[in-house]
Motif scaffolding. Structure first.
Motif, mmCIF file in Angstrom:
data_model
loop_
_atom_site.group_PDB
_atom_site.id
_atom_site.type_symbol
_atom_site.label_atom_id
_atom_site.label_comp_id
_atom_site.label_asym_id
_atom_site.label_seq_id
_atom_site.Cartn_x
_atom_site.Cartn_y
_atom_site.Cartn_z
ATOM 1 N N VAL A 6 12.726 -14.104 7.467
ATOM 2 C CA VAL A 6 12.303 -12.740 7.173
ATOM 3 C C VAL A 6 12.896 -11.792 8.202
ATOM 4 O O VAL A 6 12.809 -12.038 9.400
ATOM 5 N N ASN A 7 13.482 -10.724 7.718
ATOM 6 C CA ASN A 7 13.975 -9.685 8.594
ATOM 7 C C ASN A 7 12.769 -8.830 8.985
ATOM 8 O O ASN A 7 12.174 -8.142 8.152
ATOM 9 N N LEU A 8 12.372 -8.890 10.240
ATOM 10 C CA LEU A 8 11.157 -8.213 10.679
ATOM 11 C C LEU A 8 11.247 -6.700 10.541
ATOM 12 O O LEU A 8 10.255 -6.041 10.249
ATOM 13 N N SER A 9 12.427 -6.154 10.738
ATOM 14 C CA SER A 9 12.597 -4.719 10.606
ATOM 15 C C SER A 9 12.339 -4.280 9.160
ATOM 16 O O SER A 9 11.645 -3.298 8.919
ATOM 17 N N LYS A 10 12.876 -5.007 8.208
ATOM 18 C CA LYS A 10 12.670 -4.676 6.799
ATOM 19 C C LYS A 10 11.211 -4.895 6.403
ATOM 20 O O LYS A 10 10.651 -4.109 5.630
ATOM 21 N N ALA A 11 10.579 -5.923 6.938
ATOM 22 C CA ALA A 11 9.175 -6.176 6.628
ATOM 23 C C ALA A 11 8.298 -5.054 7.172
ATOM 24 O O ALA A 11 7.372 -4.588 6.499
ATOM 25 N N ARG A 12 8.581 -4.585 8.368
ATOM 26 C CA ARG A 12 7.815 -3.495 8.978
ATOM 27 C C ARG A 12 7.983 -2.211 8.170
ATOM 28 O O ARG A 12 7.021 -1.499 7.895
ATOM 29 N N LYS A 13 9.209 -1.926 7.759
ATOM 30 C CA LYS A 13 9.463 -0.718 6.981
ATOM 31 C C LYS A 13 8.802 -0.798 5.607
ATOM 32 O O LYS A 13 8.261 0.198 5.116
ATOM 33 N N ALA A 14 8.815 -1.960 4.997
ATOM 34 C CA ALA A 14 8.179 -2.132 3.685
ATOM 35 C C ALA A 14 6.660 -1.955 3.795
ATOM 36 O O ALA A 14 6.038 -1.339 2.926
ATOM 37 N N ARG A 15 6.075 -2.474 4.869
ATOM 38 C CA ARG A 15 4.628 -2.322 5.076
ATOM 39 C C ARG A 15 4.285 -0.848 5.287
ATOM 40 O O ARG A 15 3.319 -0.327 4.715
ATOM 41 N N ALA A 16 5.087 -0.138 6.068
ATOM 42 C CA ALA A 16 4.858 1.287 6.315
ATOM 43 C C ALA A 16 4.996 2.088 5.018
ATOM 44 O O ALA A 16 4.214 3.002 4.754
ATOM 45 N N LYS A 17 5.968 1.724 4.203
ATOM 46 C CA LYS A 17 6.173 2.414 2.938
ATOM 47 C C LYS A 17 4.974 2.197 2.014
ATOM 48 O O LYS A 17 4.533 3.116 1.325
ATOM 49 N N GLY A 18 4.430 1.000 2.013
ATOM 50 C CA GLY A 18 3.246 0.713 1.203
ATOM 51 C C GLY A 18 2.038 1.501 1.665
ATOM 52 O O GLY A 18 1.258 2.004 0.841
ATOM 53 N N GLN A 19 1.867 1.632 2.978
ATOM 54 C CA GLN A 19 0.745 2.410 3.509
ATOM 55 C C GLN A 19 0.907 3.889 3.169
ATOM 56 O O GLN A 19 -0.068 4.563 2.827
ATOM 57 N N ASP A 20 2.128 4.405 3.256
ATOM 58 C CA ASP A 20 2.375 5.802 2.906
ATOM 59 C C ASP A 20 2.079 6.056 1.431
ATOM 60 O O ASP A 20 1.509 7.089 1.065
ATOM 61 N N LYS A 21 2.446 5.117 0.580
ATOM 62 C CA LYS A 21 2.192 5.244 -0.854
ATOM 63 C C LYS A 21 0.693 5.258 -1.128
ATOM 64 O O LYS A 21 0.206 6.060 -1.928
ATOM 65 N N ALA A 22 -0.056 4.394 -0.453
ATOM 66 C CA ALA A 22 -1.506 4.347 -0.636
ATOM 67 C C ALA A 22 -2.148 5.659 -0.192
ATOM 68 O O ALA A 22 -3.047 6.181 -0.856
ATOM 69 N N ARG A 23 -1.692 6.196 0.937
ATOM 70 C CA ARG A 23 -2.229 7.466 1.430
ATOM 71 C C ARG A 23 -1.896 8.595 0.462
ATOM 72 O O ARG A 23 -2.732 9.467 0.184
ATOM 73 N N ALA A 24 -0.685 8.589 -0.094
ATOM 74 C CA ALA A 24 -0.281 9.617 -1.050
ATOM 75 C C ALA A 24 -1.136 9.547 -2.317
ATOM 76 O O ALA A 24 -1.544 10.576 -2.858
ATOM 77 N N ASP A 25 -1.417 8.340 -2.788
ATOM 78 C CA ASP A 25 -2.257 8.181 -3.973
ATOM 79 C C ASP A 25 -3.672 8.683 -3.714
ATOM 80 O O ASP A 25 -4.279 9.329 -4.562
ATOM 81 N N ALA A 26 -4.195 8.389 -2.523
ATOM 82 C CA ALA A 26 -5.541 8.851 -2.174
ATOM 83 C C ALA A 26 -5.581 10.375 -2.108
ATOM 84 O O ALA A 26 -6.542 10.999 -2.577
#
Length: 58
Positions: A6-26
């Motif tokens: 696993v590329n840790l940088s890509k995993a970190r960015k994907a997790r951040a993107k998911g959190q941003d999406k959840a906040r935007a939906d809320a």
């Protein structure tokens, strides 16, 4: 013990993107209203204020 690499940088960015999406939906649920809904709510608040002022004693 052969695991997936696993590329840790890509995993970190994907997790951040998911959190941003959840906040935007809320926020869309919390603040996202149509112009008509806003106008209706404003009219109801104005009517409530007028009704309250109408019952005021001097």
């Amino acid at each position: 013990m052969t695991g997936k690499v696993v590329n840790l940088s890509k995993a970190r960015k994907a997790r951040a993107k998911g959190q941003d999406k959840a906040r935007a939906d809320a926020n869309a649920v919390k603040f996202g209203r149509t112009k008509g809904e806003k106008a209706k709510e404003r009219a109801e608040a104005d009517k409530a204020t007028r009704d309250l002022d109408g019952h005021e004693r001097e």
